[in-house]
Scaffold this active site. Sequence first.
Site, PDB file in Angstrom:
ATOM      1  N   ASN A 209       0.849  -1.190   0.000  1.00  0.00           N
ATOM      2  CA  ASN A 209       0.000   0.000   0.000  1.00  0.00           C
ATOM      3  C   ASN A 209       0.886   1.242   0.000  1.00  0.00           C
ATOM      4  OD1 ASN A 209       0.495   0.833   2.853  1.00  0.00           O
ATOM      5  ND2 ASN A 209      -0.432  -1.154   3.265  1.00  0.00           N
ATOM      6  N   LYS A 287       9.218 -17.880  -8.998  1.00  0.00           N
ATOM      7  CA  LYS A 287       8.532 -16.846  -9.771  1.00  0.00           C
ATOM      8  C   LYS A 287       7.475 -17.445 -10.699  1.00  0.00           C
ATOM      9  CE  LYS A 287       9.210 -13.087 -12.970  1.00  0.00           C
ATOM     10  NZ  LYS A 287       9.975 -12.656 -14.114  1.00  0.00           N
ATOM     11  N   ILE A 307      -3.508  -7.050  14.348  1.00  0.00           N
ATOM     12  CA  ILE A 307      -2.527  -6.883  15.427  1.00  0.00           C
ATOM     13  C   ILE A 307      -3.097  -5.981  16.516  1.00  0.00           C
ATOM     14  CG2 ILE A 307      -0.137  -6.237  15.953  1.00  0.00           C
ATOM     15  CD1 ILE A 307       0.384  -6.523  12.875  1.00  0.00           C
ATOM     16  N   PHE A 326      -4.796   3.684  14.673  1.00  0.00           N
ATOM     17  CA  PHE A 326      -5.036   4.685  13.637  1.00  0.00           C
ATOM     18  C   PHE A 326      -6.202   4.227  12.785  1.00  0.00           C
ATOM     19  CE2 PHE A 326      -1.833   8.086  13.149  1.00  0.00           C
ATOM     20  CZ  PHE A 326      -1.115   7.835  14.306  1.00  0.00           C
TER      21      PHE A 326
HETATM   22  O1  C5P Z   1      -8.966  -2.124  10.376  1.00  0.00           O
HETATM   23  P1  C5P Z   1      -8.078  -1.027   9.955  1.00  0.00           P
HETATM   24  O2  C5P Z   1      -6.932  -1.470   9.094  1.00  0.00           O
HETATM   25  O3  C5P Z   1      -8.769   0.164   9.360  1.00  0.00           O
HETATM   26  O4  C5P Z   1      -7.477  -0.488  11.341  1.00  0.00           O
HETATM   27  C1  C5P Z   1      -6.450   0.409  11.391  1.00  0.00           C
HETATM   28  C2  C5P Z   1      -5.677   0.254  12.664  1.00  0.00           C
HETATM   29  O5  C5P Z   1      -5.493  -1.119  12.981  1.00  0.00           O
HETATM   30  C3  C5P Z   1      -4.295   0.825  12.577  1.00  0.00           C
HETATM   31  O6  C5P Z   1      -3.926   1.272  13.866  1.00  0.00           O
HETATM   32  C4  C5P Z   1      -3.479  -0.367  12.129  1.00  0.00           C
HETATM   33  O7  C5P Z   1      -2.115  -0.223  12.502  1.00  0.00           O
HETATM   34  C5  C5P Z   1      -4.137  -1.492  12.878  1.00  0.00           C
HETATM   35  N1  C5P Z   1      -4.106  -2.794  12.197  1.00  0.00           N
HETATM   36  C6  C5P Z   1      -3.391  -3.827  12.720  1.00  0.00           C
HETATM   37  N2  C5P Z   1      -3.410  -5.045  12.121  1.00  0.00           N
HETATM   38  C7  C5P Z   1      -4.142  -5.257  11.009  1.00  0.00           C
HETATM   39  C8  C5P Z   1      -4.895  -4.208  10.450  1.00  0.00           C
HETATM   40  C9  C5P Z   1      -4.850  -2.986  11.070  1.00  0.00           C
HETATM   41  O8  C5P Z   1      -2.701  -3.629  13.714  1.00  0.00           O
HETATM   42  N3  C5P Z   1      -4.144  -6.446  10.429  1.00  0.00           N
END
Ligand code: C5P
Length: 400
Positions: A209, A287, A307, A326
């Site tokens: 991303n 690959k 996470i 976030f």
């Molecule tokens: O669900 P979303 O991606 O919108 O949530 C954003 C928040 O969740 C951010 O703080 C991001 O670091 C955390 N996050 C995470 N693990 C994931 C997806 C998002 O820690 N798999």
Amino acid sequence: MNTGKRVLLIIGGGIAAYKCHELIRLMRKAGIAVTPVLTGAAQEFVTPLSISALAEERVYTDLFDLTDEAEMGHIQLSRVADLVVVAPATASLMARMAQGHADDLATTLLLATDTPVLIAPAMNVRMWDHAATKRNLATLTGDGVRVVGPNEGDMACGEFGFGRMAEPQEILDAVLRQLAGGGPLAGKRVLVTSGPTHEPIDPVRYIANRSSGAQGAAIAAALRDLGAEVLMVSGPATAPLPGGVEVIPVETAEEMMAAVQGALPADAAVFAAAVADWRVENSVGSKIKKDGSGIIPPLTLAENPDILKTISHLRDGRRPGLVVGFAAETDDVIANAIAKRLRKGCDWIVANDVSPGTGIMGGAENAVTLITGEGSEAWPRMGKAEVATRLAARIAEALA
Ligand code: C5P
């Protein structure tokens, strides 16, 4: 940038003194003012003129320079700084420090100062290994002197071993850690996730991303500057990593999860990483070939571990005291972020609009709303460093 901090840099007489040019340049770039002092022997290796030009300050060399005593006595000079750095700390300079000599400007300042002292030893490997140097080092560390390096490697004298002075960047990192030591977050351990994750399709392709890791890096630096011990788990970010911060580099969301779990316990955790929601379940180890048949290989996606949610739901003292997530959204930013805070179980959410027109993702600025259990607070659009400073200050208040 100006941190308002000053280092009294005592340059000893060794071949590694040339590295002080780069060290001064890095400290100035980091917003640290430098007052340079050269020993007599150091002047055989570097000139006061080049040091003065890089530091943009006058260089002090002589204890008996009456002009110095009139303008700034040696006692006062020993107290102008927030930190005294001795680089290179030669075997002789270490011995004289350990003995408490005061026979030139450098040793007199070192004896007179009540400021923390950091030394970067540099000498021949046999001198470093000598019992006398070992005794001196033990005396100095017992006196509270901090040490960075030396490293193992080729030496100017043609030998190989320990005794090479730490690289300027390592010394800068140690300086930043020392300078931050007294802040409101001193003694607190804060975890920061940052950057994107890369989810491999095959050894050469991946899903990613647009996150640069700039906001996470700025938050880590701001927490460090308030004295926190910062541990940053970073995906493959394009923004530079901050110095004075321990970084665990990871690539995928699963690696990030493992690194975060391994880094606990922490007093607070800030989840600024743009973690990929999905990984490629049918990724392969070699690959994928475009064989001309026109058949497009299907990608099967699997959900990555969340996470933030996992850590927010930990119990038994494993959960950090404050968990900040976030929410990068493109629509209904605040409503979605409020719902996300509850869904994830974190304490605060920093919500931001990453719609294409905003230029926020990968850009230098951010416009955020801080959502806590008490309500929401919109901050004006500002630089990512300023967002980081404000957030770090709020975290310091919450942990106080
Ligand atoms: O669900 P979303 O991606 O919108 O949530 C954003 C928040 O969740 C951010 O703080 C991001 O670091 C955390 N996050 C995470 N693990 C994931 C997806 C998002 O820690 N798999």
